[in-house]
Structure formats: structure tokens, C-alpha cells
Motif scaffolding. Structure first.
Motif, PDB file in Angstrom:
ATOM      1  N   ASP A 621       0.834  -1.211   0.000  1.00 38.55           N
ATOM      2  CA  ASP A 621       0.000   0.000   0.000  1.00 38.55           C
ATOM      3  C   ASP A 621       0.867   1.259   0.000  1.00 38.55           C
ATOM      4  OD1 ASP A 621      -2.223  -1.596   0.053  1.00 38.55           O
ATOM      5  OD2 ASP A 621      -2.653  -1.307   2.186  1.00 38.55           O
ATOM      6  N   ALA A 622       1.950   1.231   0.778  1.00 33.67           N
ATOM      7  CA  ALA A 622       2.834   2.396   0.855  1.00 33.67           C
ATOM      8  C   ALA A 622       3.462   2.695  -0.495  1.00 33.67           C
ATOM      9  CB  ALA A 622       3.923   2.160   1.907  1.00 33.67           C
ATOM     10  N   MET A 623       3.885   1.643  -1.198  1.00 35.32           N
ATOM     11  CA  MET A 623       4.515   1.841  -2.498  1.00 35.32           C
ATOM     12  C   MET A 623       3.495   2.248  -3.562  1.00 35.32           C
ATOM     13  SD  MET A 623       7.736   1.450  -1.888  1.00 35.32           S
ATOM     14  CE  MET A 623       7.275   2.348  -0.396  1.00 35.32           C
ATOM     15  N   ALA A 624       2.289   1.721  -3.453  1.00 39.01           N
ATOM     16  CA  ALA A 624       1.237   2.115  -4.397  1.00 39.01           C
ATOM     17  C   ALA A 624       0.879   3.587  -4.210  1.00 39.01           C
ATOM     18  CB  ALA A 624       0.001   1.236  -4.199  1.00 39.01           C
ATOM     19  N   ASN A 625       0.865   4.046  -2.972  1.00 37.38           N
ATOM     20  CA  ASN A 625       0.496   5.433  -2.679  1.00 37.38           C
ATOM     21  C   ASN A 625       1.490   6.439  -3.253  1.00 37.38           C
ATOM     22  OD1 ASN A 625      -1.827   4.709  -1.329  1.00 37.38           O
ATOM     23  ND2 ASN A 625      -0.876   4.723   0.700  1.00 37.38           N
ATOM     24  N   ILE A 626       2.746   6.048  -3.365  1.00 34.33           N
ATOM     25  CA  ILE A 626       3.732   6.976  -3.918  1.00 34.33           C
ATOM     26  C   ILE A 626       3.926   6.761  -5.418  1.00 34.33           C
ATOM     27  CG2 ILE A 626       4.976   7.230  -1.731  1.00 34.33           C
ATOM     28  CD1 ILE A 626       7.127   5.346  -2.810  1.00 34.33           C
ATOM     29  N   LEU A 628       5.134   3.997  -7.014  1.00 37.29           N
ATOM     30  CA  LEU A 628       6.313   3.245  -7.439  1.00 37.29           C
ATOM     31  C   LEU A 628       5.936   2.274  -8.551  1.00 37.29           C
ATOM     32  CD1 LEU A 628       9.338   2.615  -6.926  1.00 37.29           C
ATOM     33  CD2 LEU A 628       8.569   0.788  -5.385  1.00 37.29           C
ATOM     34  N   ILE A 629       6.699   2.285  -9.624  1.00 34.83           N
ATOM     35  CA  ILE A 629       6.395   1.431 -10.768  1.00 34.83           C
ATOM     36  C   ILE A 629       6.841  -0.003 -10.503  1.00 34.83           C
ATOM     37  CG2 ILE A 629       6.431   3.292 -12.459  1.00 34.83           C
ATOM     38  CD1 ILE A 629       9.299   2.652 -13.089  1.00 34.83           C
ATOM     39  N   ASN A 630       6.188  -0.951 -11.163  1.00 32.53           N
ATOM     40  CA  ASN A 630       6.453  -2.369 -10.927  1.00 32.53           C
ATOM     41  C   ASN A 630       7.870  -2.776 -11.299  1.00 32.53           C
ATOM     42  OD1 ASN A 630       3.847  -2.840 -10.006  1.00 32.53           O
ATOM     43  ND2 ASN A 630       3.069  -3.320 -12.054  1.00 32.53           N
ATOM     44  N   GLU A 631       8.493  -2.023 -12.203  1.00 30.89           N
ATOM     45  CA  GLU A 631       9.829  -2.378 -12.663  1.00 30.89           C
ATOM     46  C   GLU A 631      10.917  -2.080 -11.633  1.00 30.89           C
ATOM     47  OE1 GLU A 631       7.262  -1.413 -16.225  1.00 30.89           O
ATOM     48  OE2 GLU A 631       7.677  -0.495 -14.274  1.00 30.89           O
ATOM     49  N   ILE A 632      10.535  -1.446 -10.531  1.00 28.26           N
ATOM     50  CA  ILE A 632      11.503  -1.115  -9.481  1.00 28.26           C
ATOM     51  C   ILE A 632      10.982  -1.612  -8.137  1.00 28.26           C
ATOM     52  CG2 ILE A 632      12.659   0.754  -8.222  1.00 28.26           C
ATOM     53  CD1 ILE A 632      12.613   2.417 -10.715  1.00 28.26           C
ATOM     54  N   ALA A 633      11.859  -2.292  -7.400  1.00 27.97           N
ATOM     55  CA  ALA A 633      11.560  -2.644  -6.011  1.00 27.97           C
ATOM     56  C   ALA A 633      12.318  -1.672  -5.116  1.00 27.97           C
ATOM     57  CB  ALA A 633      12.007  -4.081  -5.720  1.00 27.97           C
ATOM     58  N   PRO A 634      11.790  -1.385  -3.929  1.00 27.45           N
ATOM     59  CA  PRO A 634      12.566  -0.532  -3.017  1.00 27.45           C
ATOM     60  C   PRO A 634      13.947  -1.143  -2.791  1.00 27.45           C
ATOM     61  CG  PRO A 634      10.387  -0.992  -2.118  1.00 27.45           C
ATOM     62  CD  PRO A 634      10.557  -1.882  -3.310  1.00 27.45           C
ATOM     63  N   ARG A 635      14.937  -0.303  -2.618  1.00 24.08           N
ATOM     64  CA  ARG A 635      16.287  -0.819  -2.394  1.00 24.08           C
ATOM     65  C   ARG A 635      16.289  -1.803  -1.230  1.00 24.08           C
ATOM     66  NH1 ARG A 635      21.074   3.447  -2.266  1.00 24.08           N
ATOM     67  NH2 ARG A 635      20.280   3.647  -4.399  1.00 24.08           N
ATOM     68  N   TYR A 636      15.494  -1.537  -0.233  1.00 24.52           N
ATOM     69  CA  TYR A 636      15.332  -2.474   0.890  1.00 24.52           C
ATOM     70  C   TYR A 636      13.848  -2.649   1.147  1.00 24.52           C
ATOM     71  CZ  TYR A 636      20.274  -1.653   1.732  1.00 24.52           C
ATOM     72  OH  TYR A 636      21.630  -1.558   1.581  1.00 24.52           O
ATOM     73  N   ARG A 637      13.401  -3.876   1.042  1.00 23.62           N
ATOM     74  CA  ARG A 637      12.041  -4.181   1.462  1.00 23.62           C
ATOM     75  C   ARG A 637      12.029  -4.371   2.979  1.00 23.62           C
ATOM     76  NH1 ARG A 637       9.532  -8.820  -0.286  1.00 23.62           N
ATOM     77  NH2 ARG A 637       7.623  -7.758   0.397  1.00 23.62           N
ATOM     78  N   THR A 638      10.842  -4.371   3.547  1.00 23.83           N
ATOM     79  CA  THR A 638      10.693  -4.394   5.000  1.00 23.83           C
ATOM     80  C   THR A 638      11.475  -5.509   5.666  1.00 23.83           C
ATOM     81  OG1 THR A 638       8.485  -3.391   4.880  1.00 23.83           O
ATOM     82  CG2 THR A 638       9.023  -4.643   6.880  1.00 23.83           C
ATOM     83  N   THR A 639      11.378  -6.716   5.119  1.00 26.93           N
ATOM     84  CA  THR A 639      11.898  -7.885   5.834  1.00 26.93           C
ATOM     85  C   THR A 639      13.411  -8.020   5.793  1.00 26.93           C
ATOM     86  OG1 THR A 639      11.471  -9.223   3.865  1.00 26.93           O
ATOM     87  CG2 THR A 639       9.779  -9.228   5.602  1.00 26.93           C
ATOM     88  N   TYR A 640      14.093  -7.225   4.951  1.00 24.40           N
ATOM     89  CA  TYR A 640      15.562  -7.215   4.999  1.00 24.40           C
ATOM     90  C   TYR A 640      16.099  -5.792   5.118  1.00 24.40           C
ATOM     91  CZ  TYR A 640      15.054  -6.668  -0.150  1.00 24.40           C
ATOM     92  OH  TYR A 640      14.702  -6.258  -1.417  1.00 24.40           O
TER      93      TYR A 640
END
Length: 724
Positions: A621-626, A628-640
Motif C-alpha cells: 500500500d505504501a509503495m502504491a500510494n507513492i 512506485l512502478i512495478n519495474e523497481i523494487a525498493p532498495r530495501y524491502r521491510t523484511t531485509y
């Protein structure tokens, strides 16, 4: 040297012997007690932490430190500091800066000595035994911190000195120490009532345990995964050096004759960049981005959510709206609103550029026959193809010019040209691992500055990433100038045979970056230990390291170290020009993936509820709200995202780009006056590197620059806006 007391176990046995009713049994027990006491004394005498290190520069005698030395020394250090704090709190003399504030600064010498080694090594030499100690000692250290900050008598003394601050004749460092000490107590709960203090203690203990568990889970997840390839055809596209490293990894892991790739970055990034096998790229990408998110014993989803909840509850107890408000009060940004103000300026331009980069890559992919929509695991592969097409620059072709040894010489050359600092390798000094290289550091007048250690190669016992820290900081609070012992840790692929380690351009930049932290620790010139070196706000501490990266791409510097490892040929100017021309390439991706992580961090820590979240849904939800396009993942996802859940960057990951503002602004000065201009270098050394956290950072920066930094230089550098 202080007399050592019996350990708690020996003392308990001694008491048990005294209470025995049977005379003969008591006699036998007494003899046993004497033997145990003697054994305890012998153990204490043999514990390296209990005496001055009889080594050059006072480096820890790593070869003498055994696993069973840590816990007794840690517990003894805690007990000693508790006693010292009680002595300060119960002092019948009127509170003064010397007998209260400075006395606290000097307390806990043994504990500092042990934790410097233990936490230094657990990051790079972790073992199950060390992890067990960390789990056991973490709540005890948390309790010690609470015992200090929640001691009412001690706070009364601190407060009394603080209220006199305007009439006391204190120098700048003393004023800073007083201010930080007082704020530490207030932020540590000193003004809370008894019930809230008890709640705070419980929250701190829980958070301490969960943070340790998060890091341990991530290390296990990273080490456990392996992509085993037994068909050589599936290695298509991979450079020879990467294939050789994968073969060595396979042998080390018991897969002789095969190739193994892992989620360690030196293995993960090259595979995604060069492998033509899209299916395997997706498999490895999924493994990397789902570390800690596999519903197994190492799952971090509930831990992260629980920590966010507990942090919110702690902020509420302390009187703050959210955890981010609590953290940022001590940062240069001051409030979450100010952080969002910066990120909101950069995010739209960054995302727009990333979308254009996707379009360019999609066009290229289709021109080569691809009939699919690009996904996140395609980015590295196709961005490298577009880079070669646009700039005729092949990252693999640059690697022969960036051997690790030569790049280190480039780092040393830069430091010498700027500040006259030189490095002499020493093979006679203690080291904690054979991979460590140690240098004695000299100032321009020939005087010894301190010791610098490097630990560069990936191994299973080492957490991922790159960092700088110290086995001892610089300080003068006991009269003598105590020299620092600084180290850099990175995760480069280990050398194979006699071949040198060759670095990508980004890996070479990282080496300069981490050295930027190290040189600040080495050139520190302060009085109080807690204020020296990199003791700075999280959104400022990355500034000196980022500045250091700038010198690496300068032709004058490249000519000194960027030499072909086989021929000795200096990197061709044509290639240098291509590197510089491509400096803004892929910045949409780099900035967007970074900012997505920074915004995710803030989202977790501006939560205004103690309700635990579904971590995957919360993040999505946080990434959808900003947007963020599907072709990019956050540099760090929550679990790592260990920076914020197992490190010190919660609500502070934005700090890299905040620090970048200072970096870009500073480099503007060097560009205008000359990259090795001595007046500028000397002022930078004095007002930034030497001063550490001895004064408000903005005051020190303005003393160097003459004004506050202008963010426009950052946006121009990244190509997110057109230069004026």
C-alpha cells in the motif's frame, strides 16, 4: 589495576559452602570453594579485557580473546558502570560539570573496551556462540541504559548543572556535552512518572531483543539460499571472473563441479546484470527480495511490525506524536514534515526519469526480439545494454583498471594530496582475520595519527553491506591524545588464485565512500570520546563519505591508480570521458529505488497506532500510494531492511540524500577552486573532519562554506533538473 571480585557463580558456590550443616561436608565444600575461587581468579587474570593490552598502539590482542571471555567481561563492565553511576548520583558534593557530566563521560571504561571488540567482530566474524551472547547481553545493556537515564538522583544533578549552563565558563565542547547529556536524560524518560518509567523499560527490552532477532534471521536467510547451476549453457553472458567465483563458491559449499550464486551482493548483482537466462534472473531476484519473507523460522514480517508498534508506543510514553518525531528531533531535519518536504521535491523528477529509463530499455529489448514487458529482474540486464549503446561503455571493460590494490592506492593518493596523510602497511600488528590489512597512519608532519584496518572479502560470517567503525575512538579526556583504531568492512568477492580482485565502478566508488568515513575517524581532534569522529546526526554523518567519492572520477586521480592490472596501462582518457558522460545514466532508477526505501522507512515510523500491521500489505500500500512502478523494487524491502530494524537508521534512511545536499554543495567549492586546493582542503579538514560532533553541524558547515548548502546542486548533479 583494580582488584577483581569473584564471579557470581563462584560467589554462589562459596555461600553454599558456608551454609552446609554437615561438618565434613562443609570442610570438603570449603576446599572446593577455594579451588573454584582460585580458578575464577585465574580466569580473570587470563581474560585479556581485564588488563591493559600489551600490544602496539593498544590494539586488542584478538588471538588471545576467546568466546568465553566476552560474557564475564560484559557483565563485569555493566556492574562496574552501575557502581560508577551510583557513586556519581550519590555524591554529597554540589553538582558541577566535572563531578557529574564529565564523570559520567568517563564511566564505563571496561564496558566500552569489551563492546568495541564484541560488536565490531559480530558484524564480520559472527558465530552461533556470539549470536547467543548478543541475545543474552542485549536486554542487560538495555536495562543498564535505563538504569542510568531513569535514575532520579542522577538526573537531579544533571539538571542542576544544566540550569547553571549560562553562568558556567564552559568551552564549546563542554557546552555540547552538557546539552547532549541533558537531552539524553529527557529523551531517555527522566521526567516520566514511576509507572511510565516501568513501561519504558519493558518497551526498550522488547525492542532490543527483536532487533537482535531481525538481524540474525536476515543473516541466516542470506547465507542459506543458493542457486545451483550444473549446466554450463545456463552461464551464458556471465563474465569469466564471475563464473570462476561461482565455481569457487560451489566448491566451498560442497557442490564440486557446479556453479553457485547467492543473494550476497557480489554474486547477486553481476548475475542480474549479465546473465542472458531471464528465468534464472527472476529466480535469484525473487530470492533476494524475499529474504525474511518466506513464512519460515527466519521470517521477519511479524518482527518488523511488532517493532514499529513498540516504537510508536515508546514515542507516546515519551510525549512524541510518532517514533519519527522522536528520532528526528536530534537530526538536522528536526521533523518528519521537513524530511517529506525534501523527498517530495525530488520524488516526482526521480520517478519521471525512471519511467523514461524504462521506456528506453523496453524499446531496446523489443529491438533485440524481446516479446515481453520488462519486469524488475530485467532492470540491471537491460540498463547495462542501454549504457553500452548510449555511451559505448561496458562496465566489464572498466574492471581491469580498477583492481582492489590499485584502487586503495588511489584512495591513499587522494588523502595525501588533500591533507598530507600517508599510510604504511604493518604486518606485525594484531588482526582478527587473515583477510585484514593493517596500516599505520601518519600526518603531514610525520607524526603518527592512528591505525587503519581493512577487511574486504565476503564470507558467511559477515553481514552484508559496507561500513566503517572503530575499535577505539580518538579522545583527550584523560590528558593524553588517545589515537583512533579505525576499520572498514566491505563485501568484495575473494581473490581466486593469483588473480587480483577487480572492482566494478560502483564497487570502487564504495571503497572511496567508506574511506570517507574512516578518514573522519582518523583525523578526529576532539576532547570527549562521545563527541569525536563520526558521532554526528544520521542525516549528516554520510556527508564526508559522499564527498570522498567525487575525487575518484577526476582524471588527475584516475591517472594515479586506474591502471590495467595486466599491462599497467593508465585508463584511456576516452574511457574516462565515457565514465563521466554516463554519470547521470540510470539516476532515475538509483534515486527512485533509494527514495522508495526512505519513504517506506518513514511510513513505518510515522504510524499513529500501536496496532500491528500485515507487513506485506502495509508495504504494498505504501509503495502504491507513492506511485512506485512495478519495474523497481525498493532498495530495501521491510523484511531485509536491516538499516532500520537491526541498525541505527530508523526514521533516518533519508539521511543519505539529505547528506548529499552538503556533498554536492561542498564539491561545488572544490570544482571552483581546484580539487586539491589546500586552503579549501584545510578548512574542510578543520571544520568537518576534525570537529566530529563537538558543535552543531550546521554551524561548522557554515564556518567552512560561508553559507547553508543549496539543494539545487544535488538536483543538477543527478540530472533531475537542467543545470542553470
Amino acid at each position: 589495576m583494580k582488584k577483581h571480585l569473584l564471579t557470581p557463580i563462584a560467589l554462589a558456590i562459596a555461600l553454599a559452602g558456608c551454609q552446609s550443616e554437615n561438618k565434613d561436608q562443609a570442610s570438603n565444600q570449603s576446599a572446593t570453594t577455594e579451588q573454584v575461587a582460585q580458578s575464577s581468579d585465574n580466569q580473570e587474570m587470563s581474560n585479556p579485557f581485564y588488563s591493559e593490552y600489551d600490544t602496539p598502539f593498544g590494539i586488542a590482542p584478538f588471538e588471545k580473546i576467546k568466546i568465553d571471555h566476552y560474557m564475564p567481561a560484559l557483565e563485569k563492565g555493566i556492574a562496574e558502570q552501575k557502581a560508577e553511576i551510583l557513586t556519581i548520583a550519590n555524591n554529597s558534593d554540589a553538582p558541577t560539570f566535572d563531578n557529574t557530566i564529565e564523570a559520567m563521560e568517563k564511566s564505563g571504561e571496561l564496558l566500552t573496551k569489551v563492546t568495541n571488540v564484541f560488536y565490531g567482530l559480530i558484524g564480520s566474524m559472527s558465530t552461533p556462540e556470539m549470536q547467543a551472547i548478543s541475545k543474552e547481553i542485549s536486554p542487560k545493556l538495555s536495562k543498564l541504559s535505563d538504569d542510568v537515564y531513569l535514575n532520579e538522583d542522577l538526573f537531579k544533578r544533571v539538571n542542576a548543572v544544566y540550569e547553571q549552563r549560562d553562568t558556567l565558563e564552559l568551552n564549546t565542547e563542554q557546552k555540547t556535552l552538557l546539552e547532549k547529556t541533558y537531552k539524553g536524560f529527557v529523551r531517555g524518560g527522566a521526567n516520566l512518572n514511576a509507572e511510565d518509567k516501568a513501561t519504558l523499560r519493558d518497551l526498550n527490552e522488547q525492542l532490543s531483543k527483536l532487533s537482535i532477532q531481525f538481524g540474525e534471521n536476515l543473516l541466516n536467510e542470506t547465507n542459506d539460499f543458493e542457486l545451483v547451476i550444473d549446466d554450463k549453457a545456463k552461464l551464458d553472458g556471465l563474465p569469466e571472473g564471475i563464473v570462476a567465483a561461482a565455481a569457487k563458491t560451489a566448491t566451498d559449499r560442497g557442490h564440486e563441479g557446479k556453479w553457485v550464486f547467492t543473494t550476497h551482493r557480489p554474486s547477486f548483482y553481476p548475475f542480474l546484470t549479465y546473465s542472458t537466462n531471464r528465468e534464472l534472473r527472476e529466480q535469484l531476484f525473487y530470492a533476494y527480495t524475499h529474504r525474511g519473507d518466506n513464512d519460515n523460522a527466519n521470517d521477519n514480517k511479524k518482527i518488523a511490525s511488532k517493532m514499529a508498534s513498540l516504537r510508536y508506543q515508546r514515542a507516546q510514553v515519551l510525549g512524541y506524536d510518532t517514533h519519527a518525531h522522536y528520532v528526528l528531533e536530534n537530526a538536522m531535519a528536526k521533523t518528519p514534515e521537513n524530511v517529506y518536504g525534501l523527498l517530495d521535491k525530488v520524488w516526482p523528477a526521480s520517478l519521471a526519469r525512471a519511467k523514461q529509463e524504462v521506456s528506453d530499455m523496453q524499446t531496446f529489448a523489443e529491438s533485440t526480439g524481446a516479446d515481453f514487458k520488462l519486469e524488475a529482474w530485467d532492470w540491471w540486464y537491460y540498463s547495462e545494454k542501454v549504457r553500452k549503446q548510449k555511451y559505448d561503455l561496458d562496465e566489464e571493460a572498466t574492471k581491469p583498471y580498477f583492481s582492489l590494490d590499485n584502487t586503495m592506492q588511489g584512495v591513499f593518493y587522494t588523502a595525501e594530496k588533500l591533507w598530507g596523510v600517508t599510510f604504511k602497511e604493518r604486518n606485525d600488528l594484531p588482526k582478527y582475520h587473515p583477510d585484514v590489512t593493517t596500516y599505520e597512519v601518519f600526518d603531514k608532519d610525520g607524526s603518527s595519527v592512528g591505525v587503519y584496518m581493512t577487511d574486504f572479502y565476503v564470507r558467511a560470517s559477515k553481514r552484508g553491506g559496507a561500513w566503517m567503525s572503530s575499535f577505539r575512538k580518538q579522545y583527550k579526556m584523560y590528558g593524553d591524545d588517545v589515537q583512533p583504531i579505525i576499520y572498514n568492512v566491505l563485501n568484495y568477492p575473494a581473490p581466486i588464485g593469483d588473480e587480483p580482485v577487480l572492482l566494478t565502478f560502483d564497487q570502487a566508488s564504495t571503497l572511496f565512500h567508506e574511506f570517507g568515513h574512516a578518514i573522519q575517524g582518523l583525523l578526529s581532534d576532539g576532547y570527549y570520546r562521545s563527541l569525536t569522529g563520526t558521532s554526528l546526526p544520521r542525516d549528516y554523518v554520510e556527508y564526508p563519505s559522499q564527498v570522498m567519492e567525487n575525487w575518484m572520477t577526476e582524471p588527475q586521480v584516475l591517472a594515479q591508480f586506474a591502471k590495467h592490472y595486466q599491462t599497467g596501462e593508465v585508463i584511456p582518457m576516452e574511457m574516462v570521458e565515457k565514465i563521466q558522460a554516463s554519470g547521470k545514466f540510470n539516476q532515475g532508477f538509483a534515486t527512485t529505488e533509494y527514495m522508495a526505501a526512505a519513504l517506506l522507512d518513514l511510513k513505518w515510523h510515522t504510524l499513529e497506532t500501536a496496532e500491528e500491521q500485515d507487513a506485506d500489505k502495509f508495504e504494498a500500500d505504501a509503495m502504491a500510494n507513492i506511485g512506485l512502478i512495478n519495474e523497481i523494487a525498493p532498495r530495501y524491502r521491510t523484511t531485509y531492511f536491516s538499516h532500520i530494524f537491526a541498525g541505527g537508521y530508523s526514521s533516518g534512511y533519508y539521511g543519505y540524500i539529505w547528506s548529499n545536499i552538503f556533498d554536492a554543495d561542498t564539491w561545488k567549492v572544490f570544482e571552483e577552486k581546484g580539487i586539491f586546493d589546500q586552503d579549501t582542503a584545510t578548512s574542510y579538514r578543520k571544520n568537518v573532519l576534525e570537529s566530529g560532533g563537538t558543535e552543531d553541524p550546521m554551524i561548522m558547515y557554515k564556518r567552512f562554506r560561508g553559507q547553508e548548502p543549496d539543494p539545487i546542486h544535488l538536483l543538477e548533479r543527478r540530472g533531475l533538473i537542467a543545470p542553470k
